[in-house]
Design a protein around this motif. Structure first.
Motif, PDB file in Angstrom:
ATOM      1  N   MET A   1       0.821  -0.900  -0.045  1.00 20.83           N
ATOM      2  CA  MET A   1       0.112   0.073  -0.024  1.00 20.83           C
ATOM      3  C   MET A   1       0.948   1.121   0.099  1.00 20.83           C
ATOM      4  O   MET A   1       1.870   1.318   0.517  1.00 20.83           O
ATOM      5  N   GLN A   2       0.658   2.346  -0.816  1.00 17.67           N
ATOM      6  CA  GLN A   2       1.287   3.503  -0.988  1.00 17.67           C
ATOM      7  C   GLN A   2       0.848   4.369   0.102  1.00 17.67           C
ATOM      8  O   GLN A   2      -0.283   4.842   0.354  1.00 17.67           O
ATOM      9  N   ARG A   3       1.714   4.802   1.034  1.00 21.94           N
ATOM     10  CA  ARG A   3       1.390   5.957   2.171  1.00 21.94           C
ATOM     11  C   ARG A   3       1.449   7.298   1.398  1.00 21.94           C
ATOM     12  O   ARG A   3       2.079   7.852   0.746  1.00 21.94           O
ATOM     13  N   LYS A 239       6.270   4.926  -0.378  1.00 26.72           N
ATOM     14  CA  LYS A 239       6.018   3.346  -0.359  1.00 26.72           C
ATOM     15  C   LYS A 239       6.686   2.765   0.920  1.00 26.72           C
ATOM     16  O   LYS A 239       6.710   1.661   1.112  1.00 26.72           O
ATOM     17  N   GLU A 241       6.325   2.087   4.100  1.00 24.50           N
ATOM     18  CA  GLU A 241       5.217   1.810   5.310  1.00 24.50           C
ATOM     19  C   GLU A 241       5.469   2.473   6.655  1.00 24.50           C
ATOM     20  O   GLU A 241       4.618   2.923   7.308  1.00 24.50           O
ATOM     21  N   HIS A 242       6.671   2.137   7.098  1.00 29.45           N
ATOM     22  CA  HIS A 242       7.030   2.659   8.342  1.00 29.45           C
ATOM     23  C   HIS A 242       8.276   3.493   8.413  1.00 29.45           C
ATOM     24  O   HIS A 242       9.416   2.910   8.650  1.00 29.45           O
TER      25      HIS A 242
END
Length: 387
Positions: A1-3, A239, A241-242
């Motif tokens: 999933m793209q942030r 991209k 995520e964290h």
């Protein structure tokens, strides 16, 4: 999933503000000889906390570049326009740096030619050249960066600088040389700028032999900027995520690599060795990760607002500190029957209520608070000094 990527990179803003605050705190002690160890630059190998400050600012410059260039490309600016604007910024940084070295009384015979802003300007120009030569445009007119080429350029700069110091004999000294007298950075600066135009405050055996902001230092500083560019591209992609975990992991890896390579390439700020660039860039990434964790926490924006204000106007803060420095050291205050400077009087007064080292640090903090009030007015009125 793209942030989703927000308009402002809050963590970077805070890191930029912290870096300029650290630089200015180092420049405004109550007494130069009364500073805590973490506020004193390492004499040669190794490093202290204050040694991480200037590299953090270089990292921030690089991290912001992809965002800035992307916006300029979206507005339709040509590559030629990007080159002109970038090189103009670099030239102005060098010019302002030379002016600050000459202030307040110009002595051309002993004018220091290298300097912090000069190094930043040259490093920025080199890093920008690498970016623009690899930059492409999509069919929709958006900037397309090439991280692999930028990574390869970063590695090339770091490896070539190390190879020069390790394998190539310095005339009259041999190889490998990582010392302040016989290393390539010191040798180049002495022959290019000459001793009367170099940094005089850190002599070796009573002689000026190196400059902590010399020409080859700018070369490896550009690698520090490019590491920031790679971090900026990761952020821009949306991209990761964290982000905090990624920054911590990348930073720890760079610092570990620097320490592992210390045996063949010592960590030395004064000649900006490749391992110093790796370690300091890693440290910047760790701080960026820490600030990323703070985003969204209750009142984090309020508590860290001073960093936001300083980070929005770093050049103005830096220049005004240099311009005002002679006023702090001018002997115009009367103390004990003799004239004294604001700095010495402040140190003397603060030492009455605390130990001299705490007094020296407190003097610098008071200066930062007073400067913050000025910068706050500029921030509220949207007055920003940009090149």
């Amino acid at each position: 999933m793209q942030r989703a990527v927000t308009a402002r990179w809050q963590a970077l803003d805070w890191l930029r503000g912290l870096s300029i605050i650290g630089m200015l705190l180092n420049l405004t002690p109550g007494a130069w000889e009364k500073q805590y160890n973490w506020m004193v630059h390492a004499k040669w190998e190794g490093g202290t906390l204050i040694d991480m400050v200037a590299p953090a600012f270089l990292f921030c410059i690089g991290a912001a570049l992809p965002i800035s260039l992307s916006q300029r490309v979206k507005t339709g600016q040509s590559n030629a326009a990007l080159w002109r604007h970038g090189l103009w910024r670099a030239a102005m940084l060098v010019a302002v740096g030379l002016f600050l070295n000459a202030w307040p009384a110009s002595d051309l015979a002993h004018l220091r030619i290298p300097g912090v802003l000069q190094k930043i300007g040259l490093a920025f120009a080199l890093a920008l050249a690498v970016i623009l030569l690899s930059l492409r445009r999509s069919a929709s007119g958006e900037a397309v960066f090439r991280p692999r080429l930028l990574f390869a350029a970063t590695v090339f700069i770091l490896v070539s600088h190390w190879a020069l110091l390790y394998f190539v004999p310095v005339p009259g000294f041999g190889a490998p040389r990582f010392d302040p007298v016989g290393s390539w950075p010191a040798y180049v600066d002495r022959n290019l700028f000459t001793v009367p135009h170099m940094f005089i405050w850190w002599p070796v055996d009573g002689k000026v032999v190196f400059d902590p902001d010399g020409l080859l230092n700018a070369y490896t500083s550009s690698a520090g900027i490019l590491i920031g560019v790679l971090a900026g591209l990761a952020h821009l992609s949306g991209k990761v995520e964290h982000p905090a975990v990624a920054a911590f992991a990348a930073g720890a890896a760079l610092m570990a690599a620097a320490l592992a390579l210390d045996g063949i390439c010592p960590v030395i700020k004064n000649i900006y060795t490749s391992t110093f660039v790796l370690f300091s860039s890693g440290f910047s990434l760790v701080l960026l990760g820490a600030f990323s964790l703070l985003i969204g926490l209750p009142k984090s924006g309020t508590v860290l607002f001073p960093l936001q204000v300083y980070g929005a106007n770093p050049l103005l803060a830096y220049i005004t500190s240099f311009v005002l420095a002679p006023l702090l050291d001018y002997n115009w205050g009367h103390a004990g029957g003799s004239f004294a400077s604001i700095r010495s009087m402040g140190q003397q007064a603060l030492s009455q209520v605390s130990d001299p080292y705490a007094a020296s640090l407190t003097f610098g903090l008071i200066y930062l608070v007073l400067q913050f009030l000025v910068l706050l007015v500029c921030y509220r009125r949207r007055w920003f000094l940009k090149l």
